[in-house]
Design an enzyme around this catalytic site. Structure first.
Site, PDB file in Angstrom:
ATOM      1  N   HIS A  57      -4.206  11.011  12.344  1.00  0.00           N
ATOM      2  CA  HIS A  57      -4.078  12.235  11.919  1.00  0.00           C
ATOM      3  C   HIS A  57      -3.753  13.150  13.294  1.00  0.00           C
ATOM      4  O   HIS A  57      -4.418  13.064  14.123  1.00  0.00           O
ATOM      5  CB  HIS A  57      -5.305  12.845  11.388  1.00  0.00           C
ATOM      6  CG  HIS A  57      -5.716  12.498  10.255  1.00  0.00           C
ATOM      7  ND1 HIS A  57      -5.450  12.859   8.755  1.00  0.00           N
ATOM      8  CD2 HIS A  57      -6.379  11.096   9.890  1.00  0.00           C
ATOM      9  CE1 HIS A  57      -6.101  12.136   7.943  1.00  0.00           C
ATOM     10  NE2 HIS A  57      -6.558  11.168   8.456  1.00  0.00           N
ATOM     11  N   HIS A  65       1.908  -2.898   8.601  1.00  0.00           N
ATOM     12  CA  HIS A  65       0.856  -2.897   7.940  1.00  0.00           C
ATOM     13  C   HIS A  65      -0.271  -3.440   8.762  1.00  0.00           C
ATOM     14  O   HIS A  65      -0.558  -4.624   8.923  1.00  0.00           O
ATOM     15  CB  HIS A  65       0.778  -3.344   6.632  1.00  0.00           C
ATOM     16  CG  HIS A  65      -0.530  -3.171   5.836  1.00  0.00           C
ATOM     17  ND1 HIS A  65      -0.683  -1.763   4.961  1.00  0.00           N
ATOM     18  CD2 HIS A  65      -1.939  -3.524   5.745  1.00  0.00           C
ATOM     19  CE1 HIS A  65      -2.193  -1.886   4.695  1.00  0.00           C
ATOM     20  NE2 HIS A  65      -2.673  -3.257   5.021  1.00  0.00           N
ATOM     21  N   HIS A  95      -4.263   1.679   5.436  1.00  0.00           N
ATOM     22  CA  HIS A  95      -3.215   1.479   6.525  1.00  0.00           C
ATOM     23  C   HIS A  95      -3.526   2.502   7.497  1.00  0.00           C
ATOM     24  O   HIS A  95      -3.419   3.588   7.588  1.00  0.00           O
ATOM     25  CB  HIS A  95      -1.833   1.670   5.580  1.00  0.00           C
ATOM     26  CG  HIS A  95      -0.472   1.575   6.589  1.00  0.00           C
ATOM     27  ND1 HIS A  95       0.464   0.739   5.967  1.00  0.00           N
ATOM     28  CD2 HIS A  95      -0.253   1.798   7.921  1.00  0.00           C
ATOM     29  CE1 HIS A  95       1.187   0.709   6.736  1.00  0.00           C
ATOM     30  NE2 HIS A  95       1.073   1.284   7.966  1.00  0.00           N
ATOM     31  N   ASP A 155       1.130  15.437   6.253  1.00  0.00           N
ATOM     32  CA  ASP A 155       0.262  15.047   5.409  1.00  0.00           C
ATOM     33  C   ASP A 155       0.404  15.933   4.012  1.00  0.00           C
ATOM     34  O   ASP A 155       0.611  17.194   4.316  1.00  0.00           O
ATOM     35  CB  ASP A 155      -1.251  15.390   5.973  1.00  0.00           C
ATOM     36  CG  ASP A 155      -2.542  14.715   5.171  1.00  0.00           C
ATOM     37  OD1 ASP A 155      -2.843  13.880   5.591  1.00  0.00           O
ATOM     38  OD2 ASP A 155      -2.671  15.125   4.048  1.00  0.00           O
ATOM     39  N   ASN A 193      -9.736   7.652  11.269  1.00  0.00           N
ATOM     40  CA  ASN A 193     -10.877   7.064  10.532  1.00  0.00           C
ATOM     41  C   ASN A 193     -10.570   5.712  10.473  1.00  0.00           C
ATOM     42  O   ASN A 193      -9.764   5.105   9.822  1.00  0.00           O
ATOM     43  CB  ASN A 193     -11.000   7.886   9.101  1.00  0.00           C
ATOM     44  CG  ASN A 193     -10.979   9.265   9.289  1.00  0.00           C
ATOM     45  OD1 ASN A 193     -11.720  10.133  10.264  1.00  0.00           O
ATOM     46  ND2 ASN A 193     -10.216  10.185   8.550  1.00  0.00           N
ATOM     47  N   GLY A 241     -14.744   7.065   6.991  1.00  0.00           N
ATOM     48  CA  GLY A 241     -14.058   8.088   5.893  1.00  0.00           C
ATOM     49  C   GLY A 241     -12.726   7.838   5.746  1.00  0.00           C
ATOM     50  O   GLY A 241     -11.843   8.689   5.291  1.00  0.00           O
ATOM     51  N   HIS A 243      -3.675   4.986  10.348  1.00  0.00           N
ATOM     52  CA  HIS A 243      -3.006   6.113  10.472  1.00  0.00           C
ATOM     53  C   HIS A 243      -3.656   6.914  11.513  1.00  0.00           C
ATOM     54  O   HIS A 243      -5.105   6.990  11.652  1.00  0.00           O
ATOM     55  CB  HIS A 243      -2.660   6.953   9.218  1.00  0.00           C
ATOM     56  CG  HIS A 243      -3.768   7.275   8.398  1.00  0.00           C
ATOM     57  ND1 HIS A 243      -4.226   6.177   7.699  1.00  0.00           N
ATOM     58  CD2 HIS A 243      -4.636   8.295   8.460  1.00  0.00           C
ATOM     59  CE1 HIS A 243      -5.390   6.589   6.951  1.00  0.00           C
ATOM     60  NE2 HIS A 243      -5.852   7.923   7.380  1.00  0.00           N
ATOM     61  N   CYS A 297       2.894   1.887   3.326  1.00  0.00           N
ATOM     62  CA  CYS A 297       3.862   0.843   3.248  1.00  0.00           C
ATOM     63  C   CYS A 297       5.029   1.351   2.422  1.00  0.00           C
ATOM     64  O   CYS A 297       6.396   1.418   2.732  1.00  0.00           O
ATOM     65  CB  CYS A 297       3.509  -0.581   2.818  1.00  0.00           C
ATOM     66  SG  CYS A 297       2.704  -1.309   4.188  1.00  0.00           S
ATOM     67  N   CYS A 305       0.754  -1.189   0.037  1.00  0.00           N
ATOM     68  CA  CYS A 305       0.032  -0.132  -0.061  1.00  0.00           C
ATOM     69  C   CYS A 305       0.953   1.216  -0.078  1.00  0.00           C
ATOM     70  O   CYS A 305       2.050   1.247   0.110  1.00  0.00           O
ATOM     71  CB  CYS A 305      -1.123  -0.062   1.245  1.00  0.00           C
ATOM     72  SG  CYS A 305      -0.258   0.620   2.780  1.00  0.00           S
TER      73      CYS A 305
HETATM   74  P1  AMP Z   1      -7.775   9.013   5.892  1.00  0.00           P
HETATM   75  O1  AMP Z   1      -9.018   9.867   4.988  1.00  0.00           O
HETATM   76  O2  AMP Z   1      -7.952   9.225   6.998  1.00  0.00           O
HETATM   77  O3  AMP Z   1      -7.534   7.750   5.075  1.00  0.00           O
HETATM   78  O4  AMP Z   1      -6.510  10.049   5.218  1.00  0.00           O
HETATM   79  C1  AMP Z   1      -5.668   9.578   4.394  1.00  0.00           C
HETATM   80  C2  AMP Z   1      -4.865  10.877   4.500  1.00  0.00           C
HETATM   81  O5  AMP Z   1      -3.524  10.451   3.833  1.00  0.00           O
HETATM   82  C3  AMP Z   1      -5.118  12.309   3.749  1.00  0.00           C
HETATM   83  O6  AMP Z   1      -5.185  13.389   4.490  1.00  0.00           O
HETATM   84  C4  AMP Z   1      -4.286  12.461   2.378  1.00  0.00           C
HETATM   85  O7  AMP Z   1      -3.900  13.819   2.258  1.00  0.00           O
HETATM   86  C5  AMP Z   1      -2.998  11.751   3.109  1.00  0.00           C
HETATM   87  N1  AMP Z   1      -1.975  11.190   2.091  1.00  0.00           N
HETATM   88  C6  AMP Z   1      -2.501  10.378   0.954  1.00  0.00           C
HETATM   89  N2  AMP Z   1      -1.337  10.151   0.327  1.00  0.00           N
HETATM   90  C7  AMP Z   1      -0.117  10.840   1.139  1.00  0.00           C
HETATM   91  C8  AMP Z   1       1.344  10.835   0.822  1.00  0.00           C
HETATM   92  N3  AMP Z   1       1.855  10.433  -0.021  1.00  0.00           N
HETATM   93  N4  AMP Z   1       1.885  11.625   1.763  1.00  0.00           N
HETATM   94  C9  AMP Z   1       1.306  12.314   2.763  1.00  0.00           C
HETATM   95  N5  AMP Z   1      -0.002  12.265   2.908  1.00  0.00           N
HETATM   96  C10 AMP Z   1      -0.827  11.601   2.002  1.00  0.00           C
HETATM   97 ZN    ZN Z   2       0.496  -0.725   4.187  1.00  0.00          ZN
END
Ligand code: AMP
Ligand code: ZN
Length: 116
Positions: A101, A45, A97, A29, A86, A92, A99, A6, A3
């Protein structure tokens, strides 16, 4: 195929790193919604919080400890911040993977929810 997060962990995709240890990575982000918008992920992961087995749940305590370290280092510990996780489609979650925020650097609205 691994992903996107990862790929960030293994260096295939670049990131703006804020913190790293053997278990956890934190990076800015790519699409910040607040002056500080940092993502904290386990290097291992898991799709989401619901997929972490009970016996591996100490990674979440570790992530929260890392969040405290980041808040102290970046200087938003006193003013405060918000942690968001989330989970799944209704939560949402876009990147599958787990995470956290960290949102900081401005006064956030008390609660936001999409009205349906
Ligand atoms: P979520 O909606 O909780 O899955 O949030 C995913 C977050 O990942 C979003 O705020 C995106 O802006 C962020 N995101 C996606 N790709 C990248 C990346 N390559 N580097 C940093 N942040 C990312
Ligand atoms: Zn992953």
């Amino acid at each position: 195929m691994s992903c996107i997060f990862c790929k960030i962990v293994n260096g295939e995709i670049p990131s703006s790193k804020v913190y790293e240890d053997d278990k956890v990575l934190a990076f800015n982000d790519i699409n910040p919604v607040t002056p500080y918008h940092i993502l904290v992920i386990p290097k291992k992961h898991y799709d989401s919080i619901i997929d972490i087995p009970e016996k591996e749940m100490e990674i979440i305590a570790h992530i929260h400890n890392v969040i405290n370290k980041i808040a102290n280092k970046e200087g938003f510990d006193k003013k405060g911040f918000r942690i968001i996780n989330n989970c799944g489609e209704d939560g949402g979650q876009e990147v599958k993977h787990i995470h956290y925020h960290i949102l900081a650097g401005k006064k956030l609205p008390l609660y936001e929810a999409e009205k349906k």
